[in-house]
Write an enzyme that holds these catalytic residues in place. Structure first.
Site, PDB file in Angstrom:
ATOM      1  N   ASN A 131       0.847  -1.187   0.000  1.00  0.00           N
ATOM      2  CA  ASN A 131       0.000   0.000   0.000  1.00  0.00           C
ATOM      3  C   ASN A 131       0.884   1.239   0.000  1.00  0.00           C
ATOM      4  O   ASN A 131       1.736   1.402   0.878  1.00  0.00           O
ATOM      5  CB  ASN A 131      -0.912   0.006   1.238  1.00  0.00           C
ATOM      6  CG  ASN A 131      -1.860   1.192   1.236  1.00  0.00           C
ATOM      7  OD1 ASN A 131      -1.435   2.329   1.380  1.00  0.00           O
ATOM      8  ND2 ASN A 131      -3.140   0.923   1.052  1.00  0.00           N
ATOM      9  N   SER A 153      -5.009  -0.320  -3.154  1.00  0.00           N
ATOM     10  CA  SER A 153      -5.481   1.048  -2.909  1.00  0.00           C
ATOM     11  C   SER A 153      -6.644   0.929  -1.944  1.00  0.00           C
ATOM     12  O   SER A 153      -7.613   0.218  -2.207  1.00  0.00           O
ATOM     13  CB  SER A 153      -5.921   1.694  -4.222  1.00  0.00           C
ATOM     14  OG  SER A 153      -6.188   3.064  -4.011  1.00  0.00           O
ATOM     15  N   GLU A 154      -6.561   1.629  -0.797  1.00  0.00           N
ATOM     16  CA  GLU A 154      -7.488   1.328   0.294  1.00  0.00           C
ATOM     17  C   GLU A 154      -8.928   1.744   0.012  1.00  0.00           C
ATOM     18  O   GLU A 154      -9.840   1.370   0.746  1.00  0.00           O
ATOM     19  CB  GLU A 154      -7.003   1.934   1.621  1.00  0.00           C
ATOM     20  CG  GLU A 154      -7.008   3.439   1.684  1.00  0.00           C
ATOM     21  CD  GLU A 154      -5.649   4.019   1.362  1.00  0.00           C
ATOM     22  OE1 GLU A 154      -4.887   3.389   0.598  1.00  0.00           O
ATOM     23  OE2 GLU A 154      -5.347   5.124   1.856  1.00  0.00           O
ATOM     24  N   ASN A 155      -9.150   2.483  -1.073  1.00  0.00           N
ATOM     25  CA  ASN A 155     -10.539   2.769  -1.430  1.00  0.00           C
ATOM     26  C   ASN A 155     -11.208   1.604  -2.149  1.00  0.00           C
ATOM     27  O   ASN A 155     -12.395   1.693  -2.479  1.00  0.00           O
ATOM     28  CB  ASN A 155     -10.642   4.048  -2.276  1.00  0.00           C
ATOM     29  CG  ASN A 155      -9.817   3.985  -3.535  1.00  0.00           C
ATOM     30  OD1 ASN A 155      -8.702   3.486  -3.514  1.00  0.00           O
ATOM     31  ND2 ASN A 155     -10.359   4.464  -4.624  1.00  0.00           N
ATOM     32  N   SER A 179     -11.509  -3.876   2.181  1.00  0.00           N
ATOM     33  CA  SER A 179     -10.185  -3.297   1.981  1.00  0.00           C
ATOM     34  C   SER A 179      -9.412  -3.199   3.298  1.00  0.00           C
ATOM     35  O   SER A 179      -8.236  -3.558   3.376  1.00  0.00           O
ATOM     36  CB  SER A 179     -10.326  -1.906   1.367  1.00  0.00           C
ATOM     37  OG  SER A 179      -9.068  -1.357   1.096  1.00  0.00           O
TER      38      SER A 179
END
Lengths: 218, 233, 233, 218
Positions: free
Chosen positions: A23, A46-48, A88
């Site tokens: 990340n 991607s944390e979204n 996520s």
């Protein structure tokens, strides 16, 4: 010569290992994706809600429904997957992501990090940073060694509100590559042409210099 | 199958009142319920508490409600794209609770899933954990976090059917599925509303049970915040 | 993309040892990892702790491991279809921990999601809650439940790709996605293994990050426990 | 005449309301699906991961990947959805399912229910029952009023290990329809031809009989 932001990213990229999920935070960390060693496979999370983040789209092919955590338009790759925010952060908290690279305003010699708030001045929020630093087994901080006034950002104790405690293990700055252990910064490599003395002068926290300190190689 | 269709945003927001707590899906401007936000602006309801990962930009998304001072409190993880927000917050006009993004997502899920509280490592040792119970499990410290209690949840999906089943697209999914689970009344606006039976039951992201009202959205702007591209070679 | 493919069940189970704790997906005989179970029988590993909603039937599923006395302890919610199981349990040969099905599902998810513990209303006031912390939230009583710690998780999917992404079919999904999240090593066997890029990224149930090893399964029996039909009219 | 199992199911079906999501347990509760009033829409949830459970498949069209919680082959309907067990119990614990109908070995006058274990004799497990009874706002128990030896199963206190406490609000037996409140069974309706005296005799728990008790109507 102190490293450019690109060079900081390039040095961090050398720490990536084959088969790692990674990340990358906003800013310098995002640039790390441009320097992945040719012989390894890494996947960017991607944390979204995306695993397998690809490069920016070809001009004209931007999709408003496909952005990264920095709100930039991106693309998917073969083998990518898309998911919701709970999934996520399940990946992140559950330590399925092997490496987190993020920026910082301050780092302390016990591995604390501050990067989300300057009381009374700026409060953008922590976004996913608190989840990431509380969970990741490997955290590399990408930052400038000093602020614009020349004051050290590698401290005995952070002065700003913390993002996480005892979590940072490696720091790459424009001057040096350092490891954090035993409540101290260990100088591992110098930026090409930067002297140990310069680094000592720029570091407020306890700095351990053992033996000859090599220059970074690119 | 139970039919959840309402005519439009106006009918979907029936019952919305001053002082209520809402959840609103979206990450940045991606996947936000544009039609519902526009209707909230039109209704002029105020003193709202809005739970949303971000706060929009100055002239779009939740920024529209902020500009009209309809929001009393924001519960978010990142609000860095909005100058009016920053002004209201620093001046004390706006109450702001910032919480870690993963904690926000999990609290939304917990709300819908009948989990009143759970432990997470996020925020331990920071001001986020102040006043909260902390506890050690297997040698690591965790913070106790609680479910929310929103009156309405407003979500945006790509496709939806008359039974309230939803499918999201790309990273526009983000917080929408968990918020859909969490609303006492969940309103879903969709880019394409189809008959029950047209969506593959195996590929539904949000089962219709969580959605009380669904409508065909219109005039989607789907604004891009950071248009980053690779030049044509 | 990281390639997770192994040749077969034998290679997939490399590292399996006596005394380990496993999770096994499936509800009844629906969606069980048939190939992995067969390989566990072949390996003859014993003293196993198996976390699985059910325990198979006498001659299929986990019943095969029970018959060979490879299982020391079962953690399940319902075990009513297996006489050999009942015999071993009542005679004390088999240690059994029965937990509510929703708690089982949520504990599996928590394991994979880095949530060490959460509160649930299920089992409050029953022997399931004995010795556990209970607590009131909003006037209702809840029980504190913890994550598991399995060495391997064995799951069965309909389709999977070389990057480890999984899609399940129908009610064969059940516990598989949460268990996939929970294994230190997660092994996925699939009815159809395809190249990365062939599955729609928007429709993946289990992202590849959770899967360490994937292989093309074979000889699926997919036995039906209760064949209930409507006669042709 | 005491009700048949089909008639118990038929009486329970009268309690269904339009737009309800309903979870039916194994046994008599499953039969409720056959008697849904024509003018209402209800959706059946099967806790193994299905919303909108349809009838048994036409002979020859059974799908091993499509079963209900009783492991019976079933079908999907237009508007059905399929999901994992965590999502399924999120629906249940989160009170998105309006009604749970399940069987019981014993029910007590304070709404406790026992239906999963007879110590030393039988332990099939609770399956999803503990989640259902701890969460549902409306619980109807379908059961025989007495055991084969004639002993009441509507008790002052349950003798078997409990499935849930203070949760059952309505009970439909072969003899009567009763509501549970104020630590007592309230007799609401009699099975056709069954006398109040028979019901009193068959009920060990406190039974409240107020005024004339009507017969059930079908």
């Amino acid at each position: 010569m102190a490293l450019s932001k690109q060079e900081i990213a390039q040095r961090i990229a050398q720490e990536l290992q084959d088969k790692w999920y990674v990340n990358l935070g906003i800013g310098i960390p995002t640039l790390v994706a441009n320097y992945i060693p040719k012989n390894i496979d890494v996947v960017f999370q991607s944390e979204n809600g995306m695993l397998g983040m690809g490069p920016f789209p070809i001009e004209g092919e931007e999709d408003a429904d496909l952005i990264n955590a920095g709100k930039q338009t991106v693309t998917i790759l073969k083998g990518s997957s898309l998911f919701d925010s709970a999934m996520s952060f399940a990946m992140i908290r559950g330590q399925h992501v092997q490496l987190t690279v993020l920026g910082a305003m301050e780092v302390s010699q016990n591995g604390d990090i501050a990067n989300w708030k300057i009381p009374g001045k700026m409060v953008k929020g922590m976004g996913g940073a608190m989840d990431l630093v509380a969970s990741a087994e490997n955290i590399i901080v990408a930052m400038m060694h000093t602020d614009k006034a020349g004051a050290s950002k590698l401290l005995k104790n952070c002065s700003l509100p913390l993002t996480g405690v005892n979590c940072v293990k490696k720091v790459v700055t424009n001057l040096a590559y350092l490891e954090i252990r035993n409540n101290a910064f260990y100088l591992i490599e110098r930026a090409p042409g930067v002297s140990v003395e310069e680094i000592i002068a720029a570091t407020e926290g306890t700095l351990i210099v053992e033996g000859e300190i090599p220059e970074m190689k690119f | 199958m139970i039919n959840k269709v309402v005519k439009n945003a106006q009918e979907a927001l029936n019952g919305v009142e001053n002082g209520m707590t809402f959840m609103l899906g979206g990450f940045g401007l991606c996947g936000i319920p544009e039609n519902c936000i526009a209707e909230l602006v039109r209704l002029g309801v105020s003193n709202l508490t809005c739970i949303s990962n971000n706060a929009g930009v100055d002239d779009f998304g939740l920024g529209l409600l902020l500009k009209k001072r309809q929001i009393k409190k924001m519960v978010s993880s990142y609000v860095g794209e909005n100058e009016e927000f920053e002004r209201q917050m620093l001046s004390g006009e706006l109450d702001v609770e910032l919480i870690p993004q993963g904690t926000l997502a999990e609290r939304c899920r917990a709300t819908g899933a009948g989990i009143p509280a759970f432990y997470t490592p996020a925020g331990y040792g920071t001001e986020v954990a102040e006043g909260k119970e902390t506890r050690e499990f297997n040698g690591k410290m965790y913070v106790l976090e609680h479910a929310f209690n929103p009156e309405f949840a407003f979500v945006k999906a790509w496709k939806g059917d008359t039974a309230g089943n939803l499918i999201f697209k790309g990273t526009a999914r983000n917080f929408n599925p968990m918020m859909a689970m969490a609303g006492k009344i969940t309103v879903a606006e969709v880019e394409e509303l189809v008959e029950a039976g047209e969506l593959d039951p195996n590929q539904i992201h949000t089962p219709g049970i969580f959605v009380q009202r669904i409508f065909q959205g219109k005039d989607y702007e789907k604004r891009i915040e950071q248009r980053t591209v690779t030049p044509k070679s």
